[in-house]
Design an enzyme around this catalytic site. Structure first.
Site, short mmCIF file in Angstrom:
data_model
loop_
_atom_site.label_atom_id
_atom_site.label_comp_id
_atom_site.label_asym_id
_atom_site.label_seq_id
_atom_site.Cartn_x
_atom_site.Cartn_y
_atom_site.Cartn_z
N HIS A 1 0.82 -1.21 0.00
CA HIS A 1 0.00 0.00 0.00
C HIS A 1 0.85 1.26 0.00
O HIS A 1 0.48 2.28 -0.60
CB HIS A 1 -0.92 0.01 1.23
CG HIS A 1 -2.11 -0.88 1.08
ND1 HIS A 1 -2.73 -1.47 2.15
CD2 HIS A 1 -2.79 -1.29 -0.01
CE1 HIS A 1 -3.76 -2.19 1.72
NE2 HIS A 1 -3.81 -2.10 0.42
N GLU B 1 -2.37 -19.35 -18.12
CA GLU B 1 -1.15 -19.10 -17.37
C GLU B 1 -0.43 -20.38 -16.98
O GLU B 1 0.60 -20.35 -16.31
CB GLU B 1 -1.46 -18.27 -16.12
CG GLU B 1 -2.61 -18.77 -15.30
CD GLU B 1 -3.12 -17.74 -14.29
OE1 GLU B 1 -2.33 -16.92 -13.82
OE2 GLU B 1 -4.32 -17.78 -13.97
N CYS C 1 -1.74 -9.96 -20.55
CA CYS C 1 -1.45 -9.04 -19.45
C CYS C 1 -0.14 -9.48 -18.79
O CYS C 1 0.44 -10.50 -19.16
CB CYS C 1 -2.59 -9.01 -18.44
SG CYS C 1 -2.98 -10.61 -17.71
N ASP D 1 2.89 -15.62 -14.81
CA ASP D 1 2.81 -16.99 -14.31
C ASP D 1 3.17 -17.99 -15.39
O ASP D 1 3.77 -19.04 -15.11
CB ASP D 1 1.41 -17.28 -13.77
CG ASP D 1 1.25 -16.81 -12.33
OD1 ASP D 1 2.26 -16.38 -11.73
OD2 ASP D 1 0.13 -16.87 -11.80
#
Length: 592
Positions: free
Chosen positions: A206, A451, A522, A475
């Site tokens: 974060h 993946e 992606c 992945d």
């Protein structure tokens, strides 16, 4: 000071937020708390638990106050919405309500009859270790949330003042710390702070997200930082390369200042591309979409000119929760994202996280299976616990009423998994119809994430039962090459340009073309302009990446000639040497 102090030194860390900054160091030294350990008499256990509960209540009140101050501050920062900042602190409040941390510490006081401070310390250490074992950078990064709350509780129990967030620093400051919490980062003023660095932290945490949202270059995980930097030192932060330059030489200063000016000019140029379509020189349009992990990233998605959300990770709904979020909670969050997409498509990936009936235990109850990259995760988990998936499907279908949505299944391996998921989707729709909920017809497209090498090799079969494909290049590379990027001994071997990886990508892409279903890609390769000519040449017309990567990839697309890209891709696919593949790709980019 001796001459040695002014010798240039370079400290290496993790590139957490892009950009370059030059300023004066403000070093924030950590307060070292001595945490006592002692036994509690049986008759005093309830008193000790009450003391812990009082600290929990106090910490909760403090978080609520910080939340209010921070969200007020956010109104002055256009890059970050007050509602989204509030979401970060809501996660803290959830941890302090009925999470494993709270339950575990209270139980430890009773069962082991130890003091509350030590109970909290032990519980934080155990939870942190469990999260770190997760083969998922996003999940591992949630350790900082647990640690932040644990430190606050211990500080209140010891009746010491917790370190106050840094709210006022001199103009041109670079904040240096052992660790910066999201509460700290959220309150930084970009008008005075130009960059930050910390010994602890990860690019997926974060704190890093906040730094990127505020436009502050950041380097985290710089181990020797506090021993190398003193207050007032001139420091350059390179958030692209993961470097902190202390006492930069005249040569380095010129280079840093030059890069700062170039980056300013480049950002200005790239901003002008936001509303321009991503067309190759010969008029082929490429759709550029954004990967989103947290709702507040939707602001940057719009600013970058994304064509929609190519991958919305839903794990944020389940983390740091004392129980699995119900349908209404999930629907509310997803509706917010879909609304903010303003009619652009949103691809929602179903849960890719191990666990079972209580999300406070999602990463612990399944033990090694949840911690393993080869264990019960993705669609395997959803099918093993179909009630989880059906609730999530109902939430997604309710969001579908507010804008175009696609559903993406992670870790798909077989045709049967997709069929089972499709049956659960239909069941979820019937459930909503019985409640007179409005659902557009037909149901959203249901796609498979490619993946796993096994999925790529059976892509022809999967394409017959899938409405679209999305290749997860990160992945796919990891599983194909058996490389763990977090292992420093083998991380250098991770290479998405390995011919085995490229052939699996090409195989899946060709299967999608034959079945006439859309396919996207992606991951890191999609957001790196160096790979853009190859991906376009291989036939991809949709790329999904972090929002900040979109302008640079769009600029690269504008300079691509499709016929040349196809020819170069065909040449690359005939190669078997990764070094030769890299050289062929470099030639294209250097020529551009």
């Amino acid at each position: 000071m001796s001459d040695r102090v002014f010798d240039e030194r370079i400290i290496y860390g993790l590139a957490a937020a892009p950009g370059v900054a030059l300023g004066r160091a403000v070093v924030r030294k950590p307060d070292r708390l001595h945490i006592p350990r002692y036994r509690i008499a049986a008759q005093h256990v309830e008193d000790e638990q009450r003391r812990l509960n009082a600290a929990i209540a106090r910490a909760r009140r403090r978080i609520v106050r910080i939340r209010a101050k921070t969200t007020n501050r956010a109104k002055l920062i256009p890059e970050v919405g007050a509602e989204e900042l509030g979401y970060l602190f809501d996660a803290y409040v959830h941890i302090l309500k009925d999470s494993r941390l709270v339950r575990g510490a209270l139980a430890r006081v009773a069962n082991e009859r130890i003091n509350a401070e030590e109970a909290v310390r032990v519980e934080v250490a155990l939870i942190s270790e469990a999260f770190k074992r997760m083969d998922d950078a996003y999940l591992s990064a949630r350790v900082e949330d647990i640690r932040e709350i644990g430190n606050r509780l211990i500080a209140f129990l010891l009746k010491t003042e917790d370190v106050k967030p840094v709210t006022m620093l001199p103009k041109g400051s670079i904040l240096i710390a052992e660790e910066l919490t999201p509460a700290d980062a959220a309150q930084l003023n970009p008008d005075t702070v130009v960059g930050l660095a910390a010994q602890i932290g990860s690019p997926q945490g974060h704190t890093a997200i906040m730094a990127r949202a505020l436009g502050l270059p950041a380097v985290l995980g710089a181990g020797s930082l506090l021993s190398e930097v003193e207050n007032g030192d001139q420091v350059a932060i390179d958030g692209d390369r993961g470097q902190i330059i202390v006492h930069p030489s005249h040569t380095s200063l010129r280079a840093v200042r030059r890069r700062i000016e170039l980056l300013k000019a480049e950002r200005k140029q790239l901003r002008r591309l936001a509303k321009r379509p991503a067309l190759t020189r010969d008029g082929i349009e490429i759709s550029l979409r954004a990967n989103v992990e947290l709702p507040f990233e939707m602001d940057s998605v719009a600013e970058a000119g994304a064509d929609g959300v190519g991958l919305l990770r839903t794990e944020f709904l389940f983390l740091n929760q004392p129980s699995i979020p119900d349908e209404d909670e999930q629907a509310s969050a997803l509706i917010s994202v879909v609304r903010r997409a303003r009619g652009r498509p949103v691809t929602i990936r179903t849960l890719d996280l191990g666990g079972d009936k209580s999300s406070g235990d999602l990463v612990t109850r399944l033990g090694d299976s949840a911690a393993s990259a080869l264990g019960l995760r993705g669609v395997r988990l959803s099918i093993a616990y179909p009630e989880l998936l059906e609730v999530q499907f109902r939430a997604i279908l309710r969001a579908f009423a507010y804008g175009p949505v696609q559903i993406l299944l992670p870790m798909v391996m077989s045709v049967q998994e997709i069929r089972t998921a499709r049956d659960l989707l239909a069941r979820a729709a019937r459930h909503l119809h019985r409640r007179n909920e409005h659902i557009p017809h037909p149901l959203p497209p249901l796609g498979s994430m490619i993946e796993l090498p096994g999925a790529a090799l059976t892509a022809d079969a999967l394409a017959q039962v899938s409405d679209f494909f999305a290749i997860g290049s990160n992945d796919l590379t990891m599983y194909t090459l058996a490389i763990d990027r977090s292992d420093e001994h083998v991380a250098h071997l991770y290479n998405p340009l390995h011919p085995a990886v490229l052939r699996l990508i090409q195989f899946a892409s060709a299967a999608a073309v034959r079945a006439r279903i859309p396919i996207s890609i992606c991951g890191e390769v999609a957001g790196d302009p160096r790979f853009t000519p190859l991906l376009v040449g291989l036939g991809f017309r949709e790329l999904s990446m972090t929002a900040s990567s979109i302008p640079a990839v769009k600029r690269r697309i504008l300079g691509i000639d499709m016929s040349s890209a196809v020819q170069r891709a065909n040449l690359i696919m005939r190669e078997t040497d990764p070094c030769r593949i890299q050289a062929l790709l470099d030639d294209v980019n250097e020529a551009a």
